[in-house]
Design an enzyme around this catalytic site. Sequence first.
Site, PDB file in Angstrom:
ATOM      1  N   TYR A 155      10.225  11.162  23.571  1.00  0.00           N
ATOM      2  CA  TYR A 155      10.228  10.301  24.760  1.00  0.00           C
ATOM      3  C   TYR A 155       9.276   9.125  24.560  1.00  0.00           C
ATOM      4  CZ  TYR A 155      10.219   8.985  29.704  1.00  0.00           C
ATOM      5  OH  TYR A 155      10.343   8.297  30.889  1.00  0.00           O
ATOM      6  N   LYS A 159      10.503   5.199  24.253  1.00  0.00           N
ATOM      7  CA  LYS A 159      10.113   4.256  25.302  1.00  0.00           C
ATOM      8  C   LYS A 159       9.258   3.118  24.734  1.00  0.00           C
ATOM      9  CE  LYS A 159      12.386   6.055  28.676  1.00  0.00           C
ATOM     10  NZ  LYS A 159      13.541   5.327  29.262  1.00  0.00           N
TER      11      LYS A 159
END
Length: 250
Positions: A155, A159
């Site tokens: 993640y 991102k």
Amino acid sequence: MKYDFDGKVALVTGAGGGIGRATALAFAASGASVVVSDVNAAGCEETVALIAAAGGRASAHPCNVADSAAVTALVQAAVADFGRLDFAHNNAGINNMGKDEYQDDVWDLSLSVNLSGVMYCMRAEAEVMIAQGKGAIVNTSSINGLVGNGAQPGYTATKHGVIGLTRHGALRWAKAGVRVNAVCPGVIETPMTAPLAANPEMRKLLDSMTPMGRMGQAEEIAAAVLWLCSDQASFVTGHPLVVDGGATAT
């Protein structure tokens, strides 16, 4: 705040709920026709129904953004439905909470949805916008695109990557009239965080993670997206706009 988006067309991915739904509703309330997309077909239809009930115009096109051919078809469908594409919010993403992102399959899924999916969307959307001479794209990153997260390598990496893609697109298409920005939400109250927030003690923890002492609302992210798409942000491109209640200011 409502903007005058009459005659404009917006595409929102991950619009079956949460931030994406809030953004789709906000675009429609400002007069734009909205193409609603999500891997969850039922969620798409629910969002379209909410827009229609409020007097807006929208169409539903379920799509897995990790499939490049499906994304190309989605953008083509948007133009076929409403004749153009002015705004895009590339919001579809996954969090993988509770899963080990060091496992190959989980890591690969993170990259395919959160990073490749954004690139596929940007590529197809920009092609249409360049031909029109103008457009605005907003990608959803996260505060975890700006700071580290020791629990979620996939993640966090994706991102961070979304911000890199955003800056790349801003530079690549600046002279073509296409602006590319990102929003970086903090802890937001959405269906993604709902399972955690259902526990009172965990809710207190989530609220305490920001200096403002509460979780953000999806509508607060939508407001940032619409501003970035509006002419009020006409000189803003390549910018990761943080909406986090002060979390990254500490």
